[in-house]
Write a protein that holds these residues in place. Structure first.
Motif, PDB file in Angstrom:
ATOM      1  N   LYS A 101      12.072 126.093 -46.518  1.00  0.00           N
ATOM      2  CA  LYS A 101      12.159 124.751 -46.891  1.00  0.00           C
ATOM      3  C   LYS A 101      11.213 124.336 -47.783  1.00  0.00           C
ATOM      4  N   GLN A 102       9.770 124.923 -47.720  1.00  0.00           N
ATOM      5  CA  GLN A 102       8.695 124.677 -48.572  1.00  0.00           C
ATOM      6  C   GLN A 102       8.987 125.253 -49.844  1.00  0.00           C
ATOM      7  N   ALA A 103       9.759 126.513 -50.019  1.00  0.00           N
ATOM      8  CA  ALA A 103       9.806 126.776 -51.303  1.00  0.00           C
ATOM      9  C   ALA A 103      11.042 126.235 -51.883  1.00  0.00           C
ATOM     10  N   ARG A 104      11.920 125.534 -51.358  1.00  0.00           N
ATOM     11  CA  ARG A 104      12.932 124.595 -51.972  1.00  0.00           C
ATOM     12  C   ARG A 104      12.406 123.377 -52.375  1.00  0.00           C
ATOM     13  N   GLN A 105      11.400 122.744 -51.736  1.00  0.00           N
ATOM     14  CA  GLN A 105      10.800 121.765 -52.205  1.00  0.00           C
ATOM     15  C   GLN A 105       9.951 122.038 -53.480  1.00  0.00           C
ATOM     16  N   ILE A 106       9.274 122.982 -53.604  1.00  0.00           N
ATOM     17  CA  ILE A 106       8.266 123.422 -54.729  1.00  0.00           C
ATOM     18  C   ILE A 106       9.488 123.786 -55.854  1.00  0.00           C
ATOM     19  N   GLU A 107      10.532 124.357 -55.478  1.00  0.00           N
ATOM     20  CA  GLU A 107      11.638 124.531 -56.604  1.00  0.00           C
ATOM     21  C   GLU A 107      12.103 123.055 -57.219  1.00  0.00           C
ATOM     22  N   ASN A 108      12.411 122.177 -56.316  1.00  0.00           N
ATOM     23  CA  ASN A 108      12.969 120.879 -56.683  1.00  0.00           C
ATOM     24  C   ASN A 108      11.716 120.188 -57.422  1.00  0.00           C
ATOM     25  N   LEU A 109      10.684 120.157 -56.977  1.00  0.00           N
ATOM     26  CA  LEU A 109       9.487 119.522 -57.727  1.00  0.00           C
ATOM     27  C   LEU A 109       9.476 120.226 -59.324  1.00  0.00           C
ATOM     28  N   HIS A 110       9.599 121.486 -59.418  1.00  0.00           N
ATOM     29  CA  HIS A 110       9.531 122.320 -60.698  1.00  0.00           C
ATOM     30  C   HIS A 110      10.747 121.685 -61.581  1.00  0.00           C
ATOM     31  N   LEU A 111      11.832 121.401 -61.141  1.00  0.00           N
ATOM     32  CA  LEU A 111      12.968 120.927 -61.902  1.00  0.00           C
ATOM     33  C   LEU A 111      12.859 119.586 -62.318  1.00  0.00           C
ATOM     34  N   ILE A 112      12.249 118.775 -61.296  1.00  0.00           N
ATOM     35  CA  ILE A 112      11.906 117.585 -61.683  1.00  0.00           C
ATOM     36  C   ILE A 112      10.881 117.149 -62.712  1.00  0.00           C
ATOM     37  N   ILE A 113       9.945 117.988 -62.596  1.00  0.00           N
ATOM     38  CA  ILE A 113       8.714 118.025 -63.853  1.00  0.00           C
ATOM     39  C   ILE A 113       9.405 118.458 -65.058  1.00  0.00           C
ATOM     40  N   LYS A 114      10.228 119.589 -64.969  1.00  0.00           N
ATOM     41  CA  LYS A 114      10.758 119.811 -66.139  1.00  0.00           C
ATOM     42  C   LYS A 114      11.804 118.895 -66.926  1.00  0.00           C
ATOM     43  N   ASN A 115      12.394 118.224 -65.917  1.00  0.00           N
ATOM     44  CA  ASN A 115      13.342 117.370 -66.636  1.00  0.00           C
ATOM     45  C   ASN A 115      12.799 116.295 -66.977  1.00  0.00           C
ATOM     46  N   ASN A 116      11.493 115.988 -66.472  1.00  0.00           N
ATOM     47  CA  ASN A 116      10.597 114.767 -66.946  1.00  0.00           C
ATOM     48  C   ASN A 116       9.694 115.052 -68.363  1.00  0.00           C
ATOM     49  N   GLY A 117      10.034 115.892 -68.854  1.00  0.00           N
ATOM     50  CA  GLY A 117       9.501 116.366 -70.174  1.00  0.00           C
ATOM     51  C   GLY A 117       8.000 117.135 -69.778  1.00  0.00           C
ATOM     52  N   HIS A 118       7.859 117.854 -68.804  1.00  0.00           N
ATOM     53  CA  HIS A 118       6.725 118.312 -68.180  1.00  0.00           C
ATOM     54  C   HIS A 118       5.546 117.445 -67.874  1.00  0.00           C
ATOM     55  N   ASP A 119       5.859 116.403 -67.414  1.00  0.00           N
ATOM     56  CA  ASP A 119       5.016 115.293 -67.152  1.00  0.00           C
ATOM     57  C   ASP A 119       5.007 115.418 -65.627  1.00  0.00           C
ATOM     58  N   PHE A 120       3.564 115.668 -65.297  1.00  0.00           N
ATOM     59  CA  PHE A 120       3.440 115.858 -63.732  1.00  0.00           C
ATOM     60  C   PHE A 120       3.080 114.467 -62.857  1.00  0.00           C
ATOM     61  N   ASN A 121       3.292 113.444 -63.736  1.00  0.00           N
ATOM     62  CA  ASN A 121       3.284 112.126 -63.157  1.00  0.00           C
ATOM     63  C   ASN A 121       4.261 111.588 -62.646  1.00  0.00           C
ATOM     64  N   LEU A 122       4.587 111.993 -61.437  1.00  0.00           N
ATOM     65  CA  LEU A 122       6.011 111.572 -60.793  1.00  0.00           C
ATOM     66  C   LEU A 122       5.890 110.258 -60.059  1.00  0.00           C
ATOM     67  N   THR A 123       7.056 109.615 -60.101  1.00  0.00           N
ATOM     68  CA  THR A 123       7.253 108.372 -59.402  1.00  0.00           C
ATOM     69  C   THR A 123       7.660 108.855 -57.955  1.00  0.00           C
ATOM     70  N   GLU A 124       7.293 107.825 -56.882  1.00  0.00           N
ATOM     71  CA  GLU A 124       7.483 107.720 -55.436  1.00  0.00           C
ATOM     72  C   GLU A 124       8.888 108.391 -55.319  1.00  0.00           C
ATOM     73  N   GLU A 125       9.722 107.758 -55.973  1.00  0.00           N
ATOM     74  CA  GLU A 125      11.293 108.231 -55.952  1.00  0.00           C
ATOM     75  C   GLU A 125      11.358 109.591 -56.200  1.00  0.00           C
ATOM     76  N   GLN A 126      10.749 110.105 -57.193  1.00  0.00           N
ATOM     77  CA  GLN A 126      10.962 111.480 -57.830  1.00  0.00           C
ATOM     78  C   GLN A 126      10.428 112.483 -56.614  1.00  0.00           C
ATOM     79  N   LYS A 127       9.069 112.068 -56.008  1.00  0.00           N
ATOM     80  CA  LYS A 127       8.392 112.979 -54.891  1.00  0.00           C
ATOM     81  C   LYS A 127       9.428 112.962 -53.802  1.00  0.00           C
ATOM     82  N   LYS A 128      10.069 111.907 -53.470  1.00  0.00           N
ATOM     83  CA  LYS A 128      11.002 111.854 -52.327  1.00  0.00           C
ATOM     84  C   LYS A 128      12.155 112.645 -52.560  1.00  0.00           C
TER      85      LYS A 128
END
Length: 133
Positions: free
Chosen positions: A103-130
């Motif tokens: 489950k934790q590995a899936r969460q990390i993978e999801n975070l990676h994809l969100i950051i990648k799709n966010n132009g490699h910006d690590f400043n994520l919104t609360e919605e993106q974190k959820k």
């Protein structure tokens, strides 16, 4: 099917085995109805009813009647094989850390994809974190 195989199938091979084991553990203490179990375990009533149905069909739990609020009890089959149930439940404890790691590995993978799709910006919104969860 042997009781060992039945217990293995109900508690180890199913995704909801942990929830079914929580229900059985409660019923081994005293009878409860579905609403009481849902409240104690802090889960949705329909989810509890689903697990109770599986446990009843497998003859590990029985219900005094089909009416709302009826009490559930462990069957003689479960009581006679309590030691085997405890062995299976112990094995369940060892499989859960692996599920949590996945489950934790899936969460990390999801975070990676969100950051990648966010132009490699690590400043994520609360919605993106959820979403990553």
């Amino acid at each position: 099917m042997t009781i060992k195989k039945l217990l293995h199938q109900i508690f180890l091979k199913r995704k909801g085995g942990k929830t079914s084991a929580k229900i059985v553990d409660l019923l081994l203490i005293r009878p409860y109805n579905g609403s009481q179990i849902a409240r104690i375990i802090e889960m949705d009533y329909n989810t509890i009813e689903y697990h109770l149905e599986i446990l009843c069909k497998s003859k590990l739990v029985m219900c005094e009647s089909d009416s709302y609020g009826s009490l559930y009890y462990p069957t003689d089959l479960l009581l006679k094989n309590h030691e085997e149930y405890e062995k299976i439940k112990d094995r369940l404890k060892h499989t859960l850390p692996l599920e949590e790691t996945l489950k934790q590995a899936r969460q990390i993978e999801n975070l990676h994809l969100i950051i990648k799709n966010n132009g490699h910006d690590f400043n994520l919104t609360e919605e993106q974190k959820k979403l990553a969860e």
